[in-house]
Structure formats: structure tokens, C-alpha cells
Design a protein around this motif. Sequence first.
Motif, PDB file in Angstrom:
ATOM      1  N   CYS A  56       0.841  -1.211   0.000  1.00 29.40           N
ATOM      2  CA  CYS A  56       0.000   0.000   0.000  1.00 29.40           C
ATOM      3  C   CYS A  56       0.866   1.248   0.000  1.00 29.40           C
ATOM      4  CB  CYS A  56      -0.863   0.051   1.254  1.00 29.40           C
ATOM      5  SG  CYS A  56      -2.003  -1.306   1.387  1.00 29.40           S
ATOM      6  N   ARG A 102      -2.521   4.659   4.751  1.00 26.89           N
ATOM      7  CA  ARG A 102      -3.450   3.598   4.363  1.00 26.89           C
ATOM      8  C   ARG A 102      -4.246   3.171   5.594  1.00 26.89           C
ATOM      9  NH1 ARG A 102      -1.680   1.090   8.030  1.00 26.89           N
ATOM     10  NH2 ARG A 102      -0.026  -0.456   8.175  1.00 26.89           N
ATOM     11  N   CYS A 153      -8.090  -1.637  13.284  1.00 28.59           N
ATOM     12  CA  CYS A 153      -7.427  -1.752  14.592  1.00 28.59           C
ATOM     13  C   CYS A 153      -8.106  -0.803  15.563  1.00 28.59           C
ATOM     14  CB  CYS A 153      -5.947  -1.368  14.445  1.00 28.59           C
ATOM     15  SG  CYS A 153      -4.980  -1.511  15.968  1.00 28.59           S
ATOM     16  N   ARG A 171      -5.116   4.448  13.227  1.00 31.97           N
ATOM     17  CA  ARG A 171      -3.967   3.776  12.627  1.00 31.97           C
ATOM     18  C   ARG A 171      -3.511   4.430  11.332  1.00 31.97           C
ATOM     19  NH1 ARG A 171      -2.344  -1.402  14.154  1.00 31.97           N
ATOM     20  NH2 ARG A 171      -0.821  -1.127  12.501  1.00 31.97           N
ATOM     21  N   GLU A 228     -15.001  -4.590  13.645  1.00 32.09           N
ATOM     22  CA  GLU A 228     -14.897  -3.241  14.202  1.00 32.09           C
ATOM     23  C   GLU A 228     -15.757  -2.266  13.417  1.00 32.09           C
ATOM     24  OE1 GLU A 228     -10.885  -1.922  16.233  1.00 32.09           O
ATOM     25  OE2 GLU A 228     -11.026  -1.131  14.206  1.00 32.09           O
ATOM     26  N   GLN A 230     -11.195  -8.559  10.397  1.00 31.29           N
ATOM     27  CA  GLN A 230      -9.834  -8.998  10.058  1.00 31.29           C
ATOM     28  C   GLN A 230      -9.373 -10.090  11.032  1.00 31.29           C
ATOM     29  OE1 GLN A 230      -6.495  -6.200  10.339  1.00 31.29           O
ATOM     30  NE2 GLN A 230      -5.695  -6.996   8.436  1.00 31.29           N
ATOM     31  N   LEU A 242      -6.756 -11.965  13.478  1.00 29.13           N
ATOM     32  CA  LEU A 242      -5.873 -11.455  14.525  1.00 29.13           C
ATOM     33  C   LEU A 242      -5.116 -12.665  15.093  1.00 29.13           C
ATOM     34  CD1 LEU A 242      -5.382  -9.000  16.564  1.00 29.13           C
ATOM     35  CD2 LEU A 242      -7.319  -9.895  17.829  1.00 29.13           C
ATOM     36  N   GLY A 298       6.197  -9.079  14.374  1.00 33.93           N
ATOM     37  CA  GLY A 298       4.827  -8.598  14.564  1.00 33.93           C
ATOM     38  C   GLY A 298       3.798  -9.689  14.302  1.00 33.93           C
ATOM     39  N   ASP A 299       2.678  -9.299  13.689  1.00 37.97           N
ATOM     40  CA  ASP A 299       1.596 -10.253  13.423  1.00 37.97           C
ATOM     41  C   ASP A 299       2.076 -11.428  12.568  1.00 37.97           C
ATOM     42  OD1 ASP A 299      -0.153  -8.642  14.798  1.00 37.97           O
ATOM     43  OD2 ASP A 299      -1.594  -8.421  13.169  1.00 37.97           O
ATOM     44  N   ILE A 313       0.317  -3.902  18.805  1.00 34.36           N
ATOM     45  CA  ILE A 313       1.204  -2.836  18.307  1.00 34.36           C
ATOM     46  C   ILE A 313       2.533  -2.859  19.077  1.00 34.36           C
ATOM     47  CG2 ILE A 313       1.469  -0.350  17.953  1.00 34.36           C
ATOM     48  CD1 ILE A 313      -1.601  -0.143  17.799  1.00 34.36           C
ATOM     49  N   ALA A 357       4.680  -5.689  18.022  1.00 36.23           N
ATOM     50  CA  ALA A 357       5.154  -5.462  16.654  1.00 36.23           C
ATOM     51  C   ALA A 357       6.367  -4.529  16.681  1.00 36.23           C
ATOM     52  CB  ALA A 357       4.035  -4.866  15.802  1.00 36.23           C
TER      53      ALA A 357
HETATM   54  C1  LIG Z   1      -9.964  -5.269  14.837  1.00 34.91           C
HETATM   55  C2  LIG Z   1      -8.604  -5.205  15.450  1.00 34.91           C
HETATM   56  C3  LIG Z   1      -8.388  -4.358  16.545  1.00 34.91           C
HETATM   57  C4  LIG Z   1      -7.117  -4.264  17.112  1.00 34.91           C
HETATM   58  N1  LIG Z   1      -6.920  -3.377  18.144  1.00 34.91           N
HETATM   59  C5  LIG Z   1      -5.692  -3.222  18.662  1.00 34.91           C
HETATM   60  C6  LIG Z   1      -5.431  -2.226  19.651  1.00 34.91           C
HETATM   61  O1  LIG Z   1      -6.314  -1.473  20.038  1.00 34.91           O
HETATM   62  N2  LIG Z   1      -4.168  -2.107  20.134  1.00 34.91           N
HETATM   63  C7  LIG Z   1      -3.162  -2.910  19.711  1.00 34.91           C
HETATM   64  O2  LIG Z   1      -2.017  -2.777  20.214  1.00 34.91           O
HETATM   65  N3  LIG Z   1      -3.365  -3.853  18.757  1.00 34.91           N
HETATM   66  C8  LIG Z   1      -4.596  -4.011  18.202  1.00 34.91           C
HETATM   67  N4  LIG Z   1      -4.787  -4.920  17.205  1.00 34.91           N
HETATM   68  C9  LIG Z   1      -3.641  -5.700  16.729  1.00 34.91           C
HETATM   69  C10 LIG Z   1      -2.750  -4.819  15.834  1.00 34.91           C
HETATM   70  O3  LIG Z   1      -3.545  -4.212  14.838  1.00 34.91           O
HETATM   71  C11 LIG Z   1      -1.660  -5.662  15.169  1.00 34.91           C
HETATM   72  O4  LIG Z   1      -1.115  -6.559  16.088  1.00 34.91           O
HETATM   73  C12 LIG Z   1      -0.548  -4.761  14.602  1.00 34.91           C
HETATM   74  O5  LIG Z   1      -1.056  -3.942  13.585  1.00 34.91           O
HETATM   75  C13 LIG Z   1       0.591  -5.605  14.050  1.00 34.91           C
HETATM   76  O6  LIG Z   1       1.517  -4.784  13.375  1.00 34.91           O
HETATM   77  P1  LIG Z   1       2.350  -5.379  12.147  1.00 34.91           P
HETATM   78  O7  LIG Z   1       3.271  -4.293  11.735  1.00 34.91           O
HETATM   79  O8  LIG Z   1       2.897  -6.694  12.504  1.00 34.91           O
HETATM   80  O9  LIG Z   1       1.277  -5.661  11.004  1.00 34.91           O
HETATM   81  P2  LIG Z   1       0.302  -4.631  10.235  1.00 34.91           P
HETATM   82  O10 LIG Z   1      -0.013  -3.471  11.085  1.00 34.91           O
HETATM   83  O11 LIG Z   1      -0.815  -5.473   9.732  1.00 34.91           O
HETATM   84  O12 LIG Z   1       1.176  -4.127   9.030  1.00 34.91           O
HETATM   85  C14 LIG Z   1       1.496  -4.991   7.967  1.00 34.91           C
HETATM   86  C15 LIG Z   1       1.875  -4.149   6.763  1.00 34.91           C
HETATM   87  O13 LIG Z   1       2.232  -5.050   5.708  1.00 34.91           O
HETATM   88  C16 LIG Z   1       1.611  -4.661   4.505  1.00 34.91           C
HETATM   89  N5  LIG Z   1       1.454  -5.873   3.704  1.00 34.91           N
HETATM   90  C17 LIG Z   1       0.555  -6.869   3.855  1.00 34.91           C
HETATM   91  N6  LIG Z   1       0.761  -7.834   2.963  1.00 34.91           N
HETATM   92  C18 LIG Z   1       1.816  -7.428   2.217  1.00 34.91           C
HETATM   93  C19 LIG Z   1       2.523  -7.996   1.132  1.00 34.91           C
HETATM   94  N7  LIG Z   1       2.190  -9.189   0.613  1.00 34.91           N
HETATM   95  N8  LIG Z   1       3.569  -7.316   0.618  1.00 34.91           N
HETATM   96  C20 LIG Z   1       3.924  -6.099   1.123  1.00 34.91           C
HETATM   97  N9  LIG Z   1       3.299  -5.518   2.153  1.00 34.91           N
HETATM   98  C21 LIG Z   1       2.258  -6.169   2.700  1.00 34.91           C
HETATM   99  C22 LIG Z   1       0.308  -4.010   4.912  1.00 34.91           C
HETATM  100  O14 LIG Z   1      -0.123  -3.084   3.921  1.00 34.91           O
HETATM  101  C23 LIG Z   1       0.710  -3.325   6.221  1.00 34.91           C
HETATM  102  O15 LIG Z   1       1.152  -1.996   5.995  1.00 34.91           O
HETATM  103  C24 LIG Z   1      -6.045  -5.042  16.601  1.00 34.91           C
HETATM  104  C25 LIG Z   1      -6.260  -5.887  15.509  1.00 34.91           C
HETATM  105  C26 LIG Z   1      -7.527  -5.963  14.939  1.00 34.91           C
HETATM  106  C27 LIG Z   1      -7.725  -6.872  13.739  1.00 34.91           C
END
Ligand SMILES: Cc1cc2nc3c(=O)[nH]c(=O)nc-3n(C[C@H](O)[C@H](O)[C@H](O)COP(=O)(O)OP(=O)(O)OC[C@H]3O[C@@H](n4cnc5c(N)ncnc54)[C@H](O)[C@@H]3O)c2cc1C
Length: 404
Positions: free
Chosen positions: A38, A42, A46, A100, A175, A252, A254, A272-273, A286, A289
Motif C-alpha cells: 500500500c 493507508r 485496529c 492507525r 470493528e 480482520q 488477529l 509482529g503479526d 502494536i 510489533a
Molecule cells: C480489529 C482489530 C483491533 C485491534 N486493536 C488493537 C489495539 O487497540 N491495540 C493494539 O495494540 N493492537 C490491536 N490490534 C492488533 C494490531 O492491529 C496488530 O497486532 C498490529 O497492527 C501488528 O503490526 P504489524 O506491523 O505486525 O502488522 P500490520 O499493522 O498489519 O502491518 C502490515 C503491513 O504489511 C503490509 N502488507 C501486507 N501484505 C503485504 C505484502 N504481501 N507485501 C507487502 N506488504 C504487505 C500491509 O499493507 C501493512 O502496511 C487489533 C487488531 C484488529 C484486527
Amino acid sequence: MPSPRRFDLIVVGAGPAGSAAAATAARAGLSVALVDKCDFPRHKLCGGGFTGRAMKAFRAAFAQDAPEAPYLTATSVSFGAFGREIGRYDDVPPIHMAMRQTLDAALFKAATDAGAAPFTGTAPRDIDVSEPALTLGDLRLSATVMIGADGVSSGVARALYGRPFHPKQIGFALEAEFPPSTAPDAPTEASDPVVRIDFGAADWGYGWVFPKTCGTTVGVGGVHTRNPDMKAQMTRYLDGSGHPRDVRIKGQYLPFGAPRRVPGRNRVLLAGDAAGLVDPITGEGIAYALISGRIAAEAATAALRAGAPDTALARYRKGLRPTYRAIGHARLIRPLLFQPRLRDGFIASFQRSETLKHDYLRMLAGETEYADISRKLVARLPRHFWRAITLSRSERPDIAPPLP
Ligand SMILES: Cc1cc2nc3c(=O)[nH]c(=O)nc-3n(C[C@H](O)[C@H](O)[C@H](O)COP(=O)(O)OP(=O)(O)OC[C@H]3O[C@@H](n4cnc5c(N)ncnc54)[C@H](O)[C@@H]3O)c2cc1C
């Protein structure tokens, strides 16, 4: 034939994990490609709850005080559990409620300001985890080390293991966003913002109402296999919290407390995730991550400096031990809260004990760890609770074998 570009490190995904990794590595002097499918800003589904733990992790990764994103800071939390009121707590360590979209754009900017080269807006293809390398349009990027920080449906994890997650170990969350005019609980100038958390709003999960600068976020999430109709849980939660039903609801996956046993292979690391690093009780991801992204970059830097890139994973695993320990302790405590025959006793103990409540809120602030809480629980709870946890695995949703 795509034109080649060579880096020390490719980071795939520029969310909190990827931006933290890219900023840390670029500051250490590595040449870094930061790739995201993205463009920023974007959307990311969350709650945007940015705890004291996340703030600490941000400072460690970005060497800055706080991200340049607008948040609403709450110092009051109210808890419910399985339809019962647990209580409201004021003057708790601050929880920052972020959107976010703006938070992640700020993290991404901080990573590129630190020197990471951005490659956004195109999904990578042909991810090769042995070289490691990937193709972006007419570019072929290769590096000595790769970090997969591409979220719950990670393409890097898929390239390593054939699938990004185990279907029995995943959570799912829904959400909805409410502008101030339709949110009954939107903070006003006269009222303090209150974070609301309802354990059990979904089976082996919870619901939340988070006040934001531009409205309110309401959601429910829990173990996926235990909640085949999460939409119905969400409708019940909206009704119960006084929010209108006719709202756009998004969902989404989790990775709810199912960390990968081994987060990567040799010189390819998952953060991270993508590595399943989410708190199994609160769903907070977060902070982990940011922590794992930074540690992955430090491991990559040390492995490169030692001229031994294949040692990156071993170094990373060592650095991640406290994180795995914390998630492990939370997994141990989780059945106390969610197993029907244990939870009433546990909730009563929680309500009675000022120390437990205080420690739980300090844990959210990053001032203490789950290990301290579980040590106190061992001393406080009757032995039959612990026996029930270790003996009765049949009610646990996390009995699938650990991910590779
Ligand atoms: C509904 C919901 C509510 C939540 N609420 C909270 C909260 O309040 N507080 C909290 O701490 N956590 C919360 N979480 C958990 C939190 O959102 C995640 O744990 C956190 O975003 C993980 O960060 P990350 O960088 O690992 O992944 P992400 O934030 O998912 O970032 C991944 C990045 O990779 C990119 N990407 C994906 N696939 C590809 C690909 N194939 N190639 C290149 N780029 C790609 C995406 O565009 C994105 O920018 C929530 C989750 C959900 C689903």
C-alpha cells in the motif's frame, strides 16, 4: 527482465513492525528497502489502543519521544466481564487512542527519515526466501537478510511455510467507527475519555469501546473457531453498548496469542503479526510489533557485522525470549478468565484484589510483565485452579500444535 537492486536488508510490510525494523536498521547504517503493497497513509483495521508499553517500544525503536500522530489520551478504564460490571478505574497509566491511518503514516515517515528506501504501492511477487529476494513491478530487489513484517496474512510466512497461520490458532475481530454525532459515549469537553473493555463479549475474546479524537471505535474479537457467528456477537455488543446497528462493520484476522515456535529461517525473520506476536488476553499487538521489529533489525545488523547472516535467526530468537515469555505467561492465565468453571472465582479474586487490578493496569503500561502477575496469582489462587488449567486442555482453543 526486472532490473536488480541490492540492499543489506529488505523489510516487507511497513506497519509498526516493519517501520520499527527499518528505522532501527537504517540508523545502524544498513542499506534498507522498506516495501509495502500500500501507499501511505493507508487504512488498517485496529482499535488503535497505544499503551504505555507501545510508547516505550516506540522510543526504543525510533529514538524519538512519541510518534507525531494525534491521539486522545485516556487515564480512565472501565471493565466488564461476562455481562458483569467489574468497575471503573481512574488515574491509571495513560492509554493513547490513535487512528492507525495517521499513526502508521507517522511511523513510516520516521523510518524513511532514518534512511530506509521506500517501495510502496505495489504488492511484491516471487518472494524467494533462500536468496532472499522479491520482484516489484520491473524491479528485482535482493538483500542479505529479509524481515517479513507483512501482517497476519504474511506473504513471507507463506513463502517459508506454505501458509501464514494455523486455522485453529487464529482470532478474528470486527470493528466499526462512529463519528461523535452517533456515538453515545463520545468524550465531550466536560467529560474524561474512558476506555471500555468487556471480557467475554465474544467467546474466548472481548469487546471494546475506544474514544478517539474523531469519534469512537467499537469492536469485538476472539478465537475464530469458537465464534462461528462473530457478526451476531458484534450486533449484541453494539446493542448492549448503545450504538446503532446500521453501521459499516469490517473484519480482520488477529493472531491471538499463537506465536510461531520459530519466527523465520536462517536469514529470513518474521516480526509482529507475521510471527503471531499478539497478547492472548487483550489482543494488543502494536507494542509487540514495535518490539519484535526492532529486535529483528538488531539481530540482522549483528549477523551482518559478524559476516554470518545465517545466524540472524538464532540472534533474533535470543532477543525475543522476554516477549515469548510474556505471551507464554498470558496464555497460562487466559483459561482462568475464559474457562466457564474457573472464571467466576477468578473474576471475584480480581475484583477483591486491589494489587491484582493495579498490576494489570501497570502491565498494560509496560511497567510490569505477565510473569509478575502470574507469580502473584499462584500465591493467591487456590491450587485447584492451577490443577484445572494444566489438566483440562479439552476446553482450550489453543491445543493445535505450535506453528513451525
Ligand atoms: C480489529 C482489530 C483491533 C485491534 N486493536 C488493537 C489495539 O487497540 N491495540 C493494539 O495494540 N493492537 C490491536 N490490534 C492488533 C494490531 O492491529 C496488530 O497486532 C498490529 O497492527 C501488528 O503490526 P504489524 O506491523 O505486525 O502488522 P500490520 O499493522 O498489519 O502491518 C502490515 C503491513 O504489511 C503490509 N502488507 C501486507 N501484505 C503485504 C505484502 N504481501 N507485501 C507487502 N506488504 C504487505 C500491509 O499493507 C501493512 O502496511 C487489533 C487488531 C484488529 C484486527
